[in-house]
Design an enzyme around this catalytic site. Structure first.
Site, mmCIF file in Angstrom:
data_model
loop_
_atom_site.group_PDB
_atom_site.id
_atom_site.type_symbol
_atom_site.label_atom_id
_atom_site.label_comp_id
_atom_site.label_asym_id
_atom_site.label_seq_id
_atom_site.Cartn_x
_atom_site.Cartn_y
_atom_site.Cartn_z
ATOM 1 N N GLY A 102 0.725 -1.263 0.052
ATOM 2 C CA GLY A 102 -0.050 0.157 -0.004
ATOM 3 C C GLY A 102 0.656 1.205 -0.020
ATOM 4 O O GLY A 102 0.391 2.315 0.363
ATOM 5 N N SER A 103 2.082 1.383 -0.533
ATOM 6 C CA SER A 103 2.970 2.237 -0.575
ATOM 7 C C SER A 103 2.099 3.727 -1.239
ATOM 8 O O SER A 103 2.309 4.601 -0.642
ATOM 9 C CB SER A 103 4.192 2.091 -1.071
ATOM 10 O OG SER A 103 3.996 1.748 -2.355
ATOM 11 N N ASP A 147 -7.266 -0.258 -0.586
ATOM 12 C CA ASP A 147 -5.862 0.165 0.013
ATOM 13 C C ASP A 147 -6.054 1.423 0.681
ATOM 14 O O ASP A 147 -5.606 1.701 1.746
ATOM 15 C CB ASP A 147 -4.898 0.208 -1.090
ATOM 16 C CG ASP A 147 -4.107 -0.889 -1.477
ATOM 17 O OD1 ASP A 147 -4.914 -1.966 -1.188
ATOM 18 O OD2 ASP A 147 -2.937 -0.874 -2.019
#
Ligand code: PMV
Length: 308
Positions: A102-103, A147
């Site tokens: 989930g950057s 996300d």
């Protein structure tokens, strides 16, 4: 003034890919990794953005109109009655890029939270998640929204695309090991490969998505009833379907097998797959043995997370 915002990483426990097609999924925040955004007034009068982890250092005006950071900043500023003065933004992150943790969503949400402080505004978690979703669309094309939602809420959630989010109470905590293959993977490419399968054989893909949803529903029941050990078998079943969807990889498989052989209760890829990270459910006492086995099987990085 200095305004700061932070956002965690995330893992999808059950339901990735199927969630893009409206099925239920379960996700948890990972607080051991995160993204931090710091905004200060610009000393030069020129707005500047800096993200050393991805080699970005640029005048805000030079970011392309479709750049996710530009979009997030402009849209957050737009819903504030306060004018955004020239600023300096610095983003740093311990979440590996393109690895299923989930950057991208964490960057958006850390920046939104820093802007909230900088602009003296309050936004609900839902609005934060919605703002970040716009940037997710630039990253991924057709994101389900899971996300940005789990990272905005910072709590375990169940998520269904058109029905939204429910925060999940976890009466009995459990332990995960998260291990990286060291191979980045494009979410967009993985989602496209599943779409190709869906277009080639809708009946097969639909059956697989339905099976994943059954697993997600069973997992929610186990979690609510305080029986997390039972999740292990469901993770193995979910992984089998992800394999059939074509989103596993030899590296993910060898980490999953190593974790299982060392005593993990279950293991699966997490996120888009085809690289990135896997997760293993472990009893706390088995943590060191399984972590060692993962490292020996070639994991580029291993960390533990308690879900509660
Ligand atoms: O790889 P990530 O962290 O971006 O996870 C994506 C999860 C998918 O279900 C594959 C895509 C989505 O939009 O939900």
């Amino acid at each position: 003034m200095e305004a700061a915002g932070w956002a965690p990483g995330k893992a999808i426990l059950f339901g990735e890919h199927a969630v893009v097609y409206g099925r239920l999924a379960v996700a948890v925040p990972l607080r051991q990794v995160g993204t931090r955004a710091v905004i200060t007034n610009s000393p030069t009068g020129e707005s500047w953005v800096e993200a050393p982890d991805i080699g970005l250092s640029a005048s805000f005006e030079d970011l392309a109109p479709g750049h996710p950071l530009r979009q997030v900043i402009e849209q957050t500023a737009r819903i504030s009655a306060n004018r955004l003065p020239p600023f300096h933004l610095r983003v740093t992150s311990t979440i590996p890029v393109a690895s299923g943790l989930g950057s991208g969503a964490a960057v958006s949400i850390a920046v939104i939270r820093a802007l909230m402080m900088f602009l003296h505004i309050h936004l609900s978690d839902t609005v934060v998640a919605d703002l970040a979703y716009e940037a997710e669309k630039i990253h991924h094309g057709t994101p389900s929204g899971i996300d940005n939602t789990v990272i905005a809420y910072q709590k375990p959630i169940t998520f269904r695309k058109d029905a939204g989010v429910q925060v999940l109470d976890i009466p009995v905590p459990f332990h995960l090991l998260i291990a990286s293959t060291g191979h980045p993977s494009s979410t967009k490419a993985a989602v496209s490969s599943v779409r190709e399968l869906f277009q080639a054989d809708a009946a097969l893909a639909t059956r697989l998505f339905d099976q994943i949803e059954t697993i997600s529903n069973q997992a929610v029941k186990l979690l609510k009833s305080g029986n997390p050990d039972g999740l292990g078998m469901l993770m193995d079943q979910n992984q089998q379907i992800l394999r059939e969807l074509g989103v596993s990889s030899p590296e993910l498989e060898s980490l999953i097998q190593a974790a299982r052989a060392a005593g993990a209760l279950g293991a699966k890829l997490s996120g888009a797959g085809r690289g990135g990270n896997m997760i293993a459910l472990v009893r706390q006492t088995d943590n060191p043995v399984v972590a060692k086995a993962l490292a020996a099987a070639g994991a580029a990085d291993v960390f533990a997370s308690k879900v509660e």
